[in-house]
Every structure is written in C-alpha cells, then in structure tokens.
Design an enzyme around this catalytic site. Sequence first.
Site, PDB file in Angstrom:
ATOM      1  N   VAL A 304     -24.160  -6.185  15.775  1.00 29.25           N
ATOM      2  CA  VAL A 304     -23.490  -4.887  15.611  1.00 29.25           C
ATOM      3  C   VAL A 304     -22.501  -4.669  16.758  1.00 29.25           C
ATOM      4  O   VAL A 304     -21.392  -4.161  16.559  1.00 29.25           O
ATOM      5  CB  VAL A 304     -24.529  -3.733  15.562  1.00 29.25           C
ATOM      6  N   GLU A 309     -16.543  -2.462  14.289  1.00 27.50           N
ATOM      7  CA  GLU A 309     -16.645  -1.640  13.072  1.00 27.50           C
ATOM      8  C   GLU A 309     -15.440  -0.713  12.888  1.00 27.50           C
ATOM      9  O   GLU A 309     -15.044  -0.409  11.771  1.00 27.50           O
ATOM     10  CB  GLU A 309     -17.925  -0.775  13.093  1.00 27.50           C
ATOM     11  N   ASP A 351      20.087  -7.071  -3.442  1.00 27.16           N
ATOM     12  CA  ASP A 351      21.054  -6.810  -4.512  1.00 27.16           C
ATOM     13  C   ASP A 351      22.380  -6.404  -3.885  1.00 27.16           C
ATOM     14  O   ASP A 351      22.402  -5.886  -2.771  1.00 27.16           O
ATOM     15  CB  ASP A 351      20.572  -5.619  -5.363  1.00 27.16           C
ATOM     16  N   ASN A 705      14.171  -6.302 -14.978  1.00 28.85           N
ATOM     17  CA  ASN A 705      14.343  -7.742 -14.766  1.00 28.85           C
ATOM     18  C   ASN A 705      13.928  -8.187 -13.368  1.00 28.85           C
ATOM     19  O   ASN A 705      13.611  -9.352 -13.144  1.00 28.85           O
ATOM     20  CB  ASN A 705      15.811  -8.139 -15.001  1.00 28.85           C
ATOM     21  N   GLU A 907     -13.685   1.780  29.088  1.00 26.79           N
ATOM     22  CA  GLU A 907     -12.837   1.616  27.898  1.00 26.79           C
ATOM     23  C   GLU A 907     -11.634   2.555  27.935  1.00 26.79           C
ATOM     24  O   GLU A 907     -10.570   2.229  27.422  1.00 26.79           O
ATOM     25  CB  GLU A 907     -13.655   1.858  26.617  1.00 26.79           C
TER      26      GLU A 907
END
EC number: 7.2.2.10
Length: 1042
Positions: A304, A309, A351, A705, A907
């Site tokens: 885990v 996650e 195009d 097309n 963190e």
Amino acid sequence: MENAHTKTVEEVLGHFGVNESTGLSLEQVKKLKERWGSNELPAEEGKTLLELVIEQFEDLLVRILLLAACISFVLAWFEEGEETITAFVEPFVILLILVANAIVGVWQERNAENAIEALKEYEPEMGKVYRQDRKSVQRIKAKDIVPGDIVEIAVGDKVPADIRLTSIKSTTLRVDQSILTGESVSVIKHTDPVPDPRAVNQDKKNMLFSGTNIAAGKAMGVVVATGVNTEIGKIRDEMVATEQERTPLQQKLDEFGEQLSKVISLICIAVWIINIGHFNDPVHGGSWIRGAIYYFKIAVALAVAAIPEGLPAVITTCLALGTRRMAKKNAIVRSLPSVETLGCTSVICSDKTGTLTTNQMSVCRMFILDRVEGDTCSLNEFTITGSTYAPIGEVHKDDKPVNCHQYDGLVELATICALCNDSALDYNEAKGVYEKVGEATETALTCLVEKMNVFDTELKGLSKIERANACNSVIKQLMKKEFTLEFSRDRKSMSVYCTPNKPSRTSMSKMFVKGAPEGVIDRCTHIRVGSTKVPMTSGVKQKIMSVIREWGSGSDTLRCLALATHDNPLRREEMHLEDSANFIKYETNLTFVGCVGMLDPPRIEVASSVKLCRQAGIRVIMITGDNKGTAVAICRRIGIFGQDEDVTSKAFTGREFDELNPSAQRDACLNARCFARVEPSHKSKIVEFLQSFDEITAMTGDGVNDAPALKKAEIGIAMGSGTAVAKTASEMVLADDNFSTIVAAVEEGRAIYNNMKQFIRYLISSNVGEVVCIFLTAALGFPEALIPVQLLWVNLVTDGLPATALGFNPPDLDIMNKPPRNPKEPLISGWLFFRYLAIGCYVGAATVGAAAWWFIAADGGPRVSFYQLSHFLQCKEDNPDFEGVDCAIFESPYPMTMALSVLVTIEMCNALNSLSENQSLLRMPPWENIWLVGSICLSMSLHFLILYVEPLPLIFQITPLNVTQWLMVLKISLPVILMDETLKFVARNYLEPGKECVQPATKSCSFSACTDGISWPFVLLIMPLVIWVYSTDTNFSDMFWS
C-alpha cells in the site's frame, strides 16, 4: 456496381435491367433487397457495460491495488480488539478509488463509440423513386431503396444512396458534398461518363453520394450502391476497423506500473523472508503461523505504501486543469490523456481551407484597360486590402489608395460584380462578424463592391447591419435584374439581363457576364477603355491572357474571373430561354471590362505559428482536397515551403501518391509537406506511414470523410464548424477553426508534461520514502512507524493537494525551442531515478529516525536503548534485558505521530523542491506558484486537524505534539531541501549543459554575478526560521551518543 462513373447512362441502366421512365418491377426490388439488404448503416454492436467495467481492471497498477484491498479486507475480518473498525478503512478507501477510476474509464469509452452512431444523422429518412407499380413518382423510406432504383432528387433533398446521374432536369445541378470530400463550394454535376477508373470522388462529376445535399437544380439517376457499399458506408467500415491507440502517457504509466509491481513484489517477499526468524517470537504467542500472518500484514502495508494511490486522481486533475486552460485558447479537449499527447506531437497534418486559410474568399487584385494602341496596351492594376467578409478595405494602385469613382472602368466593373451575383453579406450580431449568404466566390465580389464604393455612398453613421450591403444596394437601385442565364459547363460563364430602373434614351438594357477568362475573352470583340470601347486585337488579347496566366500560376495562384458587358443584347422576347444550349449565342460580341483575382487567403497569424512549429521541431503537412498549384502557393505564403524551394519530392497529389510503390510512398511521407487532391483513404494511409516512423501525429478535419483519419491519429482535431461525426471521432475541437490554436495547445501540452513529471517525481519520492520507512522498521526490528490507514491519508490527501498544485507550475520560457520529446523515452530517466531514490531514502530514514528519537532521546519518552528498541518483541517482565521498561510503551501513539508528522512536513519541503526540475529555490521562490503555497498550507491544516480534533486522533492512532516535538520534526525535515538543491546543482552544471549560462573557467565569478537572480526576500524569510530551529536544543545528539 463498380466504376459506374466510367459507364454511359445506357450501360448503367442495362446493367440493372431498368428503364428510366418506369423503374424497377416489384419482383426485381424483392430480389435486389435479398441480395443487398437494407439501405442503412448497421448499428454498431458496442461492448456491454460489464465488458467495459472488466476492461478498467486490466491495468496492472489497478490489479495490484485490488489485490492489496482484498488481502487487507480478509486480514481486517480476522482483526481483534480496538483496531477492528480502523482495519476496514484501508480496503474500503482503496475500493472507492478503484470504483471512481472505473466510472471515469467507462464514461470515456462510451463517448468514443458515439462517433460511429453520429454517421446515422447523414442518412435521409425518405427518398423519391419511380417503380413499375405506379405511374408517377412515389415517396418511400430511404432504407427500402435498392440498387437499380430510379431516384428523383431536387434542391434541398439529401441524397439517399450513391447514384449515377442519368438526366438533369434543370439548367444546372449543384451539389454540396463538403461533408464527404471537403470541397468548400458546391459542385456542378453532369451526366457524361468520366473515363478514369481511378478518379477520386471530387472528380466523379456524374455521381451523387449518399448523405450529400442538393444545393440547386433537379435531376434523376439510378442507384448504384446502398448501405455499407456507399462511400459513407466505407467510411463507417474504416472507423469500425480503427483501433484506438493508447496515448504515450498511458503507455508510460503501464510500463511504470509493471516496473513498480516487480519492485513491490521483491521488497514484500524480502521483508517477509528477513523476518522469518521472528515468526516464533513470544509476542505472537509462540505460534509460527501467527508470526507469519503478522509479517504478511506488514508486507501488505508495504504494498500500500509503495503504490501511489493518489497518482491516477492527480493526473486526471492536472489534465482537467490543462483542458480548462486550453478551452480559454479555443481548444476544447474531449479526451483527457490527449492533453499530454499534444506535448510530444512531432507532425501536424492540417487541412488548408478554413484552418490555414480563412475560408473567406476575397478579391485581392484586379485590372482594367488604361489605353490601347493597335496590338499594344497598358493596364491599370489594383490591389485590395482586407482578407475577410467584412466590408472594410482599400483599393490601392502602386501602393497608394485610390478613389474608384475616378475610373470609369472600375464603376462598370463594380456594377457587373453587384448585379451578376446572387449573394449578400450578413452581419451576425451574436458572433460579431460578417458572414456570407450564398456562394463564396460571389460573396467575394459583393465584398469588393463595398470596398470600392464607386458612387461615393455616405457610410458614416450606418449600423453594421446596414453597412453590410450599402454600396451594392445603390447599384441595384440603378439597374433592375430581369433574368439570369445560369452557369453551364460548356460556356463556363453566367450572365444577367438588366434594365435601367429609370429608362432614358442614353441608358438601355444590358447583359452583364462573368466567368472563366478563357471562355469569356474568346467571345469578346471589344475592350472597354474608360467610357469608350475599342476593337480587341490578337496582341491585346495575348497581353490580357498572359497577365491572367501569371496571376493564376504565380505565388498567389489566384482564381481569376473575367467580367464583360453586352451593350446591345437581344430583347427578352427574341430569346429562347427554355434550352440552355442557346445561352452561348446570346453571350457573344461582348466587351471586355476587366478581371478580378481572388483567393482564400491564409490567416494572418498562421505564418508565425508555422515558424514556431519549425523552431519546436514539428513538421507541418498540408493535406487538402484542393488542386496542387493552389496548395503549393499557400504553402509558400505561410512558410511550409520557402519562396524558391524545389517541391518535386515534397508535394504530391493523391493520384501521384497512389502511383508510387510502397517504399517510395514511405519516403514521400518521410519528406513531403503537402498532399493535394486527396481522398479520405489517403489521409488514413499517410497517418499509418507516419506512425510507422514513431511520429506522434495531430490530424485536422471537419467532414465525415475525415473521421477515420481523425480516429486513427494520436490526436484527432475537429473544426468547431465541422460535422458531428468529425467532432465525436476526435480528441480535440478547435472552436475558432484556427491552426494557431493547435500550436498554442501543443505548447500547453508540453508544459503539462513537464509539470506532470514534477508531481510524479514528488509522489514517487514520497512512496519510496514510505517503503524505505517500513522496510527499515522491519529490518531493524522496530515497532511499526506507520500503519496502512496513515499511509493512505498521506498518499491521497496530504500529498495529493501539493501534487495537484504542481500542475500550475509556470512553463519554461524556452519550451517551444526544443524538439518534441521522444514518446519512447522513459518517464523516469536514470538520473531522475537516482534522485527519487536518494530523496526517498532520506525520507524513509528521517521518518524512522523521528520515531526512534522519541523512544531513545525525547524528554517525555521512555529513553530505551537501541538494543531494547530493536528487540522490543522480546519484551517481557521476566526478561533481564528489559528491566524497568514498561512493555506497553512500545505501543505508544507518540512515535507514530512523530513519524507521520515528519513524513508530512518533509513532503511539503519536497513539494517546494518540485517547483522546478533543476532551478534553485533561491532563484525560483515558492510564490512563483501561489497555488502550491496555498496547497501546502491546506495540507498542513488537514494534518493539524487529524492531530488535534477528536475523534480523528483515535482513528489514525496518533496524539497531539508539543512545541519541542514540532521543532524536532522541522529539524529532521528541512535538510531534504539542502539535499535536493545539491542534486539540482549537479544536474544544472554537469549533467544538462546549456540550460544555464556557465561562467568561463578562466574568469573569476564576482559576488554580483554569482548572486544574480537570487530572490532575496525568500532568503530573508527563511534564514531566521532555520537559525531558530537548529539553535533550539531537542536532545537530537543524544540519540546518537546514548
């Protein structure tokens, strides 16, 4: 019927055994229906909901999570004591994530299948046929039409099947087949055979195609193909056969999941094997099985911890934020993963009409005769500004503005343009733009008349609606249009018969003519010079035609129209207008007035976007249904080709491409930058070749097309004004139909990928830290530092917010000066992996260290020895090694709280490190991304919430900390910034040269040069905090000397 366009009408009717006037018999209809089936496109059998749901769980990362959830659930079921409820939180949360992930996946899959269903909107419901059971025409359901049926079609009808024309009942038959061929103007049809068996659909002038619309006229024909055998049916089959490729990001995440699963498996097995010696410890009651299950639980916790996650949710959020930013730039993204794919686009197939050009025909040049002397003449040539339908622009001669009313020739030319015309300008108040009403060519002439203003009409004070046709209205008040001689192929012109609204002796009826220069000039006997007319000589005619040829083949490749007048036409009563073959007789003895040259001009901003693409290493390929000369000319104007570049091996027509062998076709796709006169199959083939070179292709299109190629390309880009089929087959829709929007989207895609790398690095280093933490506690024999429910909280909530905020990092300034990244390059390079590992190891060691500090050195802690801590499972009252130690202390929530707080704080510091991959925090302070600062504050607030608000501490098995403990948390966490700054310095100066300007070795670096760009406010803010934290005693050193 194959190649019906090459056969004569009689041959086609003979093939089906049918008569044009009576149609098929009911017996023939029955047999043909049995053979060919219904005239409808079969409904696509999509995947069932269950199949789609199961498909979402084929991802390796998802399967690992699912397995972890199942094992956690089983273990929670047999949990005893107070932990029973909290044990179920982990599997429940994992399953919740997986269900949400599956719902999003199923929803996206369902949307993808809508493209095929959208084709059905082009199926007409009814058709008009002649059959032998009735003498007159009858309306039947279009699905009951069979090959061989005689069908009648008229203006406004939708063509019910592929039809070979047998007779045209009006002067001309015009068909709008733009949805199928991409042609911007309606096409004039005829009944003559087209002998070329390999003709493209644009050149099959005797065929009507299912789903197209009749713009003008009435005709009859025989059905030659129905249902899936029609051209639109073939497109449907191609779309069904096209498998959606996984995007580069999806492929990278799959590879990452595979690597992660192997690493996780190895670490889990290693942790379990390392602890085999502890299976019989007294704490497990001496039971080997209970010991094995306990360490199996730790291995599951490790799994885990190792799986990010929050990664799927953060990636989805980042991509969704990217789509919002793109939407503001007029790029509407339908498929989230394609946002990132745009970032590695290496080829843009665009195009021409409406994307590279404005799709607004405008007259840019014109000439009249200045003087004529025998075989010599001089011209007055003019240029016109303005390239849209807005009636705003000037007429210039020799780069100076002129008043058109001063030239008699221009007054007459404007009169012809206004009267020989069925179009108008319309101001769209909702969009705030001028639009065409009618044919594009005629609208260009209407717009020219407004710019010329030959009668000096007062335009000030007019509303935009009134301004649209003000000058044209003045001319139409002077002359009244009596009737029109429609355009026909044989004479290549059309004319109008006009009479003055106020008849007088000097003003008489006139016929105004416009058409192809070669057709009109051949019928001219005179030339208008000022207000007089002089005979046309061969020398003058040659001079006029040479100028027109130059305009038609030069850098502009203008579409030229000759304008002429018949000063003394026959009276209306003397004309026989029933037969269009007579029209050419009435358009003779004409007086040539002048010529206009028009084009669909390139968008103003396209040239700079093409240049930007070249800088960014992206090849731009024009793919168009237009002719090769026009296509190459536009390519030169916008910078796809240089002005004098040889295009021999770089521009091909669809026919030329087909005639090449496969090897030469491959080389053509490798080098070419222009494909003209192409069909849908060519687009798909070009995409296939490009994909074989590992190119990431963005393909634009707007018609039915284009749908197969849009679906096949990595990035299908539909026009906002395009068909529903094109939009649903694409990943992105351009709201403004503008090529420059694609380039802006590519730039955004690159920025998103860079940010994605940053937050993936951030999340993975966090997970590596968690793995190292659990591995160390197991290897050293320490009590659990983190439990699964805490890991889930950190992975999903605490880390998730800063990771999402990293998606707002500002893009690099040189982002479009680098070539596209290789889609095969790993998500995590060797150096980045080392960085993840180094930072992750520090995170893990710091987390375990924080827990150990409380046990060994903290003032309020038990102050046990390292040996006692690492052998805590042997703690019993009668064990002399644990004399005076309360064994219950090893289950205290404090060490877990210290470990979790250090993990969260470290963190947050790591999130600051992720602000830039290699740029120092001193030069790129946190407020460069204010969302990151906000998310860090919110994450810390949520951490305080679970620490200090009941009953959350009970659920997470933690307890509130005091100031000294928080100082220790900061003391352990802050060094991660210094560590990453060192790694960034190495990367900047040794591993990635050229990213920063390095001082030459011979010169000494002055203080001002070295400190250039440093954010001093950040330094002044952070220094007092660092000094205070590290000057406060927290018994940190006692942990090492005890």
